[in-house]
Design a protein around this motif. Structure first.
Motif, short mmCIF file in Angstrom:
data_model
loop_
_atom_site.label_atom_id
_atom_site.label_comp_id
_atom_site.label_asym_id
_atom_site.label_seq_id
_atom_site.Cartn_x
_atom_site.Cartn_y
_atom_site.Cartn_z
N ASN A 50 0.82 -1.22 0.00
CA ASN A 50 0.00 0.00 0.00
C ASN A 50 0.85 1.27 0.00
N ARG A 51 1.90 1.30 0.84
CA ARG A 51 2.69 2.52 1.02
C ARG A 51 3.72 2.74 -0.08
N PHE A 52 4.33 1.67 -0.55
CA PHE A 52 5.47 1.84 -1.46
C PHE A 52 5.21 1.41 -2.90
N ILE A 53 4.06 0.83 -3.17
CA ILE A 53 3.76 0.42 -4.55
C ILE A 53 2.41 0.96 -5.03
N LEU A 54 1.34 0.54 -4.42
CA LEU A 54 0.00 0.88 -4.90
C LEU A 54 -0.34 2.36 -4.78
N SER A 55 0.32 3.07 -3.87
CA SER A 55 0.02 4.49 -3.66
C SER A 55 0.66 5.40 -4.72
N HIS A 56 1.42 4.82 -5.66
CA HIS A 56 2.14 5.63 -6.63
C HIS A 56 1.53 5.60 -8.03
N GLY A 57 0.23 5.35 -8.10
CA GLY A 57 -0.50 5.46 -9.36
C GLY A 57 0.08 4.61 -10.47
N LYS A 58 0.30 5.24 -11.67
CA LYS A 58 0.81 4.51 -12.83
C LYS A 58 2.18 3.90 -12.55
N GLU A 59 2.98 4.63 -11.78
CA GLU A 59 4.31 4.11 -11.43
C GLU A 59 4.20 2.82 -10.63
N GLY A 60 3.08 2.71 -9.90
CA GLY A 60 2.88 1.54 -9.06
C GLY A 60 2.81 0.24 -9.83
N SER A 61 2.21 0.25 -11.03
CA SER A 61 2.12 -0.98 -11.82
C SER A 61 3.49 -1.48 -12.24
N LYS A 62 4.40 -0.53 -12.57
CA LYS A 62 5.76 -0.91 -12.94
C LYS A 62 6.51 -1.47 -11.72
N LEU A 63 6.28 -0.79 -10.59
CA LEU A 63 6.93 -1.25 -9.36
C LEU A 63 6.46 -2.64 -8.96
N LEU A 64 5.17 -2.88 -9.15
CA LEU A 64 4.61 -4.19 -8.80
C LEU A 64 5.20 -5.28 -9.68
N LYS A 65 5.39 -5.00 -10.97
CA LYS A 65 6.01 -5.97 -11.87
C LYS A 65 7.45 -6.25 -11.47
N LEU A 66 8.15 -5.18 -11.11
CA LEU A 66 9.55 -5.34 -10.66
C LEU A 66 9.61 -6.19 -9.39
N TYR A 67 8.74 -5.86 -8.46
CA TYR A 67 8.71 -6.56 -7.18
C TYR A 67 8.38 -8.05 -7.39
N GLN A 68 7.37 -8.32 -8.21
CA GLN A 68 6.97 -9.70 -8.47
C GLN A 68 8.07 -10.48 -9.18
N ALA A 69 8.78 -9.81 -10.08
CA ALA A 69 9.88 -10.46 -10.80
C ALA A 69 10.98 -10.89 -9.84
N LYS A 70 11.29 -10.02 -8.88
CA LYS A 70 12.32 -10.35 -7.89
C LYS A 70 11.87 -11.51 -7.00
N LEU A 71 10.59 -11.53 -6.65
CA LEU A 71 10.07 -12.63 -5.84
C LEU A 71 10.11 -13.93 -6.61
N ASP A 72 9.82 -13.87 -7.90
CA ASP A 72 9.83 -15.07 -8.73
C ASP A 72 11.25 -15.65 -8.82
N VAL A 73 12.24 -14.78 -8.92
CA VAL A 73 13.63 -15.23 -8.96
C VAL A 73 14.00 -15.94 -7.66
N ALA A 74 13.47 -15.41 -6.54
CA ALA A 74 13.77 -16.00 -5.24
C ALA A 74 13.11 -17.35 -5.05
#
Length: 382
Positions: free
Chosen positions: A357-381
C-alpha cells in the motif's frame, strides 16, 4: 492394537514369538545379499559386526568401528529383525542410519518386547504413525529408556503443563529428549527461568518451540541465562527466551565468527549487544548470510552501519525473498525522489500489506511498474 500396527504386526495374542519374527521379515531385496552376510556364524564376530553396520545400516567405516564398541553379534538374524521392523514402520535409510549410529545397541533389541510397546504408547497419546520415525529420531536414546518408569510419567507431566496433547507432540517432534531425565534437566531449567522473571506462558511457549534447550545441563543453562541477563535482555519479553535459545544452540567460537563479521562492517561490541537485545535471531544466521546482508545494506544501499542495530530484525529476514525484492523497489522510488533515504530500513520491517500500500500501490501509474519489478524479484527467489 492400533490400525496401522495391525497392518504391520498382527496381535501378539494370536501368534507365537516365532511367527512374530517371521512376519517382521520382508522380501530379500530389502537387505543386501552379500555372501559374507549369510546366517552362519562368522569366524570373526567383531569384523562381522563392522561389516554389517557398513553394508546394511549405512554407517561409514569410522562410524561402524565406533559403534562396534557398544554392540557385538556374530549372525544377522536378530539385527535383521530390527532393521525390517523399522522399515515396516516407515523409517528411511537415513533415519535407520541415525538410530544405529546413536544407539547401536538397538540392533540387539527384541522388537516385540522393547520397541513395539513404546510405539503403541505414543500412538495411543495422539502421535500419528507417520510421525513416529521423526519423533524417535529426534532423540534416539529414547529407544533404550524405560517406558513405565520414565517415558509415561514424563509425557504425563508435560501434557499437564501444556494442557494439550497436540502442543506436546509438536515439541516432541522437535526433540523427544525432553522426556529423559526431566528432574535433573528440564524441571530445574524451567524453575530457573521462573526465578529470573520469565512469565510461565513464555516458558511453555519456549518449551514448545525450542525443547532441545531444556535438555542442557542446569550448570550450562544457568550460565547462558546469566549471560542473557548481563546483555540487558528483559526477562518479561519474548526476546529473552529467544536469546537463551540463540546462545545455547551455538558454540562460543561460532558466536565469535559472526561477531567478527559485524565488526568488519563497522559495528562495535556494544552495537552487537544492542542488536542482539532487540532481535536475538540476528546471531542465528550464518556467517555468509550476515555478510551478504550487510554488504547489500551498507555498500549497495548506502545505509550507515551504526543505524542498523536499531532495526536488527532486518538481519533475520530472508535476503532473497524479502530484502532484495523490497530494496529493488526502494531504489526506484529513491531515484525518482518519491522516498527519503532515511526510510530505507523501515521498508523491510513493515507487513506485506503495508509495504504494497505505502510503497507500490500508492504511486499510481508508477505503481504498476513497481509491482512488476517486485513480483519479478520474488519469482527469482522462488
Amino acid at each position: 492394537m492400533f490400525c496401522f500396527l495391525r497392518r504391520i504386526v498382527p496381535s501378539r495374542r494370536h501368534i507365537s514369538p516365532t511367527t512374530f519374527q517371521q512376519l517382521l521379515c520382508v522380501q530379500n531385496q530389502w537387505l543386501p545379499s552379500t555372501a559374507r552376510y549369510c546366517n552362519s556364524i562368522s569366524t570373526n564376530g567383531h569384523s562381522f559386526t563392522i561389516s554389517y553396520l557398513i553394508d546394511t545400516c549405512g554407517l561409514s567405516p569410522e562410524q561402524a568401528a565406533s559403534a562396534s564398541k557398544y554392540v557385538h553379534f556374530e549372525s544377522r538374524e536378530k539385527s535383521d529383525l530390527v532393521i525390517n521392523f523399522l522399515k515396516n514402520l516407515g523409517f528411511s535409510q537415513s533415519q535407520i542410519l541415525r538410530l544405529t549410529k546413536k544407539v547401536p545397541q538397538l540392533l540387539r533389541f527384541d522388537p516385540e518386547k522393547t520397541l513395539l510397546p513404546k510405539i503403541e504408547f505414543f500412538i495411543s497419546r495422539g502421535v500419528s504413525s507417520s510421525d513416529i520415525p521423526r519423533l524417535l529420531c529426534s532423540c534416539p536414546s529414547i529407544m533404550k529408556r524405560s517406558l513405565n518408569k520414565q517415558l509415561i510419567p514424563s509425557f504425563d507431566f508435560f501434557r499437564d503443563l501444556f494442557q494439550s496433547n497436540d502442543k506436546l507432540i509438536q515439541a516432541l517432534k522437535y526433540c523427544s529428549g525432553i522426556l529423559l531425565d526431566i528432574n535433573t534437566h528440564a524441571v530445574p531449567n524451567m524453575k530457573l527461568l521462573k526465578e529470573v522473571g520469565v512469565p510461565e506462558s513464555n516458558i511453555i511457549k519456549f518449551l514448545q518451540f525450542y525443547p532441545r534447550t531444556f535438555t542442557e545441563s542446569p550448570s550450562k543453562f544457568n550460565a547462558i541465562v546469566e549471560q542473557v541477563q548481563e546483555m540487558g535482555v528483559d526477562p518479561s519479553k519474548s526476546q529473552f527466551i529467544i536469546a537463551v535459545y540463540a546462545l545455547s544452540s551455538q558454540s562460543k567460537a561460532t558466536w565469535s565468527k559472526k561477531a567478527n563479521v559485524y565488526k568488519k562492517w563497522g559495528w562495535s561490541d556494544d552495537d552487537i549487544v544492542a542488536a542482539f537485545r532487540r532481535s536475538p535471531f540476528c546471531m542465528k544466521k550464518s556467517v555468509d548470510k550476515i555478510d551478504a546482508t550487510m554488504e547489500l545494506l551498507v555498500d549497495k544501499l548506502g545505509c550507515p552501519p551504526s543505524t542498523i542495530p536499531n532495526y536488527a530484525v532486518v538481519l533475520s529476514l530472508s535476503l532473497n525473498k524479502r530484502i532484495v525484492p523490497r530494496a529493488s523497489v526502494f531504489q526506484v522510488l529513491l531515484s525518482k525522489g518519491l522516498v527519503k533515504k532515511k526510510s530505507l530500513l523501515s521498508i523491510f520491517v513493515c507487513t506485506e500489506r503495508d509495504f504494497l500500500n505505502r510503497f507500490i500501490l500508492s504511486h499510481g501509474k508508477e505503481g504498476s511498474k513497481l509491482l512488476k519489478l517486485y513480483q519479478a524479484k520474488l519469482d527469482v527467489a522462488g
